[in-house]
Scaffold this motif. Structure first.
Motif, mmCIF file in Angstrom:
data_model
loop_
_atom_site.group_PDB
_atom_site.id
_atom_site.type_symbol
_atom_site.label_atom_id
_atom_site.label_comp_id
_atom_site.label_asym_id
_atom_site.label_seq_id
_atom_site.Cartn_x
_atom_site.Cartn_y
_atom_site.Cartn_z
ATOM 1 N N GLY A 176 1.366 6.716 13.530
ATOM 2 C CA GLY A 176 1.322 5.279 13.746
ATOM 3 C C GLY A 176 0.102 4.585 13.176
ATOM 4 O O GLY A 176 -0.348 3.577 13.719
ATOM 5 N N GLY B 15 -0.463 9.299 9.553
ATOM 6 C CA GLY B 15 -0.958 9.858 10.815
ATOM 7 C C GLY B 15 0.149 9.750 11.846
ATOM 8 O O GLY B 15 1.323 9.977 11.545
ATOM 9 N N TYR C 64 8.991 10.916 13.036
ATOM 10 C CA TYR C 64 8.021 10.073 13.759
ATOM 11 C C TYR C 64 8.757 9.008 14.591
ATOM 12 O O TYR C 64 8.556 7.812 14.421
ATOM 13 N N THR D 133 6.555 6.362 16.484
ATOM 14 C CA THR D 133 5.622 5.503 15.728
ATOM 15 C C THR D 133 6.292 5.005 14.444
ATOM 16 O O THR D 133 5.635 4.767 13.438
ATOM 17 N N THR E 24 7.932 1.244 5.303
ATOM 18 C CA THR E 24 8.575 2.504 4.938
ATOM 19 C C THR E 24 8.118 3.577 5.928
ATOM 20 O O THR E 24 6.946 3.603 6.333
ATOM 21 N N GLY E 25 9.052 4.449 6.321
ATOM 22 C CA GLY E 25 8.690 5.470 7.298
ATOM 23 C C GLY E 25 9.792 6.488 7.470
ATOM 24 O O GLY E 25 10.780 6.491 6.732
ATOM 25 N N ASP E 26 9.596 7.318 8.480
ATOM 26 C CA ASP E 26 10.500 8.440 8.738
ATOM 27 C C ASP E 26 10.808 8.465 10.240
ATOM 28 O O ASP E 26 9.995 8.922 11.045
ATOM 29 N N GLY F 73 3.570 7.018 -3.314
ATOM 30 C CA GLY F 73 4.394 6.314 -4.298
ATOM 31 C C GLY F 73 5.722 5.801 -3.789
ATOM 32 O O GLY F 73 6.418 5.080 -4.510
ATOM 33 N N GLY G 12 0.860 -1.183 0.000
ATOM 34 C CA GLY G 12 0.000 0.000 0.000
ATOM 35 C C GLY G 12 0.888 1.222 0.000
ATOM 36 O O GLY G 12 1.914 1.241 0.698
ATOM 37 N N SER G 13 0.519 2.222 -0.777
ATOM 38 C CA SER G 13 1.410 3.370 -0.954
ATOM 39 C C SER G 13 0.590 4.608 -1.256
ATOM 40 O O SER G 13 -0.189 4.623 -2.205
ATOM 41 N N GLN H 298 -1.323 2.621 6.384
ATOM 42 C CA GLN H 298 -1.596 3.274 5.103
ATOM 43 C C GLN H 298 -3.065 2.986 4.750
ATOM 44 O O GLN H 298 -3.578 1.905 5.022
ATOM 45 N N ILE I 186 7.509 3.135 11.498
ATOM 46 C CA ILE I 186 6.968 1.977 10.749
ATOM 47 C C ILE I 186 5.954 1.157 11.566
ATOM 48 O O ILE I 186 5.870 -0.064 11.424
HETATM 49 C C1 LIG Z 1 1.317 13.166 7.491
HETATM 50 C C2 LIG Z 1 2.375 12.086 7.573
HETATM 51 C C3 LIG Z 1 2.372 11.207 8.634
HETATM 52 C C4 LIG Z 1 3.368 10.212 8.743
HETATM 53 N N1 LIG Z 1 3.389 9.371 9.848
HETATM 54 C C5 LIG Z 1 4.405 8.479 9.984
HETATM 55 C C6 LIG Z 1 4.512 7.673 11.151
HETATM 56 O O1 LIG Z 1 3.707 7.742 12.087
HETATM 57 N N2 LIG Z 1 5.558 6.777 11.224
HETATM 58 C C7 LIG Z 1 6.493 6.676 10.229
HETATM 59 O O2 LIG Z 1 7.402 5.860 10.350
HETATM 60 N N3 LIG Z 1 6.398 7.437 9.102
HETATM 61 C C8 LIG Z 1 5.403 8.331 8.957
HETATM 62 N N4 LIG Z 1 5.316 9.110 7.825
HETATM 63 C C9 LIG Z 1 6.323 8.940 6.764
HETATM 64 C C10 LIG Z 1 5.777 8.095 5.603
HETATM 65 O O3 LIG Z 1 5.475 6.795 6.029
HETATM 66 C C11 LIG Z 1 6.849 8.063 4.517
HETATM 67 O O4 LIG Z 1 6.919 9.334 3.917
HETATM 68 C C12 LIG Z 1 6.612 6.997 3.458
HETATM 69 O O5 LIG Z 1 7.758 6.943 2.624
HETATM 70 C C13 LIG Z 1 5.383 7.248 2.601
HETATM 71 O O6 LIG Z 1 5.246 6.143 1.727
HETATM 72 P P1 LIG Z 1 4.088 6.014 0.628
HETATM 73 O O7 LIG Z 1 4.261 7.134 -0.351
HETATM 74 O O8 LIG Z 1 4.353 4.701 -0.019
HETATM 75 O O9 LIG Z 1 2.769 6.056 1.339
HETATM 76 C C14 LIG Z 1 4.344 10.099 7.726
HETATM 77 C C15 LIG Z 1 4.333 10.989 6.641
HETATM 78 C C16 LIG Z 1 3.381 11.990 6.565
HETATM 79 C C17 LIG Z 1 3.426 12.946 5.399
#
Ligand SMILES: Cc1cc2nc3c(=O)[nH]c(=O)nc-3n(C[C@H](O)[C@H](O)[C@H](O)COP(=O)(O)O)c2cc1C
Length: 164
Positions: free
Chosen positions: A60, A58, A94, A97, A88-90, A13, A9-10, A63, A99
């Motif tokens: 935690g 959000g 975050y 929370t 995938t995460g940041d 992208g 799920g993405s 997607q 990933i």
């Molecule tokens: C509004 C928002 C909330 C996010 N919340 C989290 C989070 O709680 N934990 C985390 O690890 N990453 C979080 N992220 C980072 C996304 O998971 C990361 O940018 C990811 O690469 C998005 O992948 P996707 O484009 O495949 O959905 C968040 C990003 C945004 C913009």
């Protein structure tokens, strides 16, 4: 040839781009890739090896498309299957929370009888908390292209070798 089904799920992208690079890591397998927004129960049933990939949104949360698909996964008999996760995460934005989504998916299927493979050490990351940490290890591979893009290729090939 053994088959792998990747279900991702993405939202923006990132996860999609990542899973598209998996075929190169699994040259000895037939690998099919499904966006969970258009995948069905029967798709899951036709693979012995499954990879579930999700970003976290959000604070935690799953997607969006995974939020629906997790109920589909719960209907499938996973007892003879191997299941691996990619989150995938940041970790910088975050850290409490990081990933979490793959932890949530794991919690939904942990009693399914599936064999979970691909646990990954936490040491190369810097975060406070994650639902994806089980018994001191990440339940799957964490990819953080915002903060650690330089580690992604190496992590992927290390994790993929000898996974299934
Ligand atoms: C509004 C928002 C909330 C996010 N919340 C989290 C989070 O709680 N934990 C985390 O690890 N990453 C979080 N992220 C980072 C996304 O998971 C990361 O940018 C990811 O690469 C998005 O992948 P996707 O484009 O495949 O959905 C968040 C990003 C945004 C913009």
């Amino acid at each position: 040839m053994s088959k792998i089904g990747v279900f991702y799920g993405s939202t923006t992208g990132d996860t999609e781009e990542l899973v598209m690079s998996l075929a190169a890591e699994f040259k000895d397998y037939d690998i099919d890739i499904y966006n969970v927004n258009s995948a069905a129960k029967e798709d899951l049933e036709s693979y012995d090896n499954l990879i579930f990939a999700s970003s976290t949104w959000g604070f935690g949360e799953l997607q969006d498309d995974w939020a629906d698909f997790v109920d589909v996964v719960k209907e499938v008999d996973l007892s003879s299957k191997k299941v691996a996760f990619i989150g995938t995460g940041d970790q910088d934005m975050y850290p409490d929370t990081f990933i979490d989504a793959i932890g949530i998916i794991y919690e939904a299927v942990k009693d399914s009888g599936a064999e979970f493979v691909g646990q990954y050490p936490v040491e190369s990351y810097d975060f406070n908390d994650s639902r994806a940490v089980v018994d001191g290890k990440l339940i799957g591979l964490a990819i953080d292209n915002t903060n650690q893009e330089e580690l992604t290729a190496e992590r992927l090939s290390e994790w993929s070798s000898d996974l299934f």
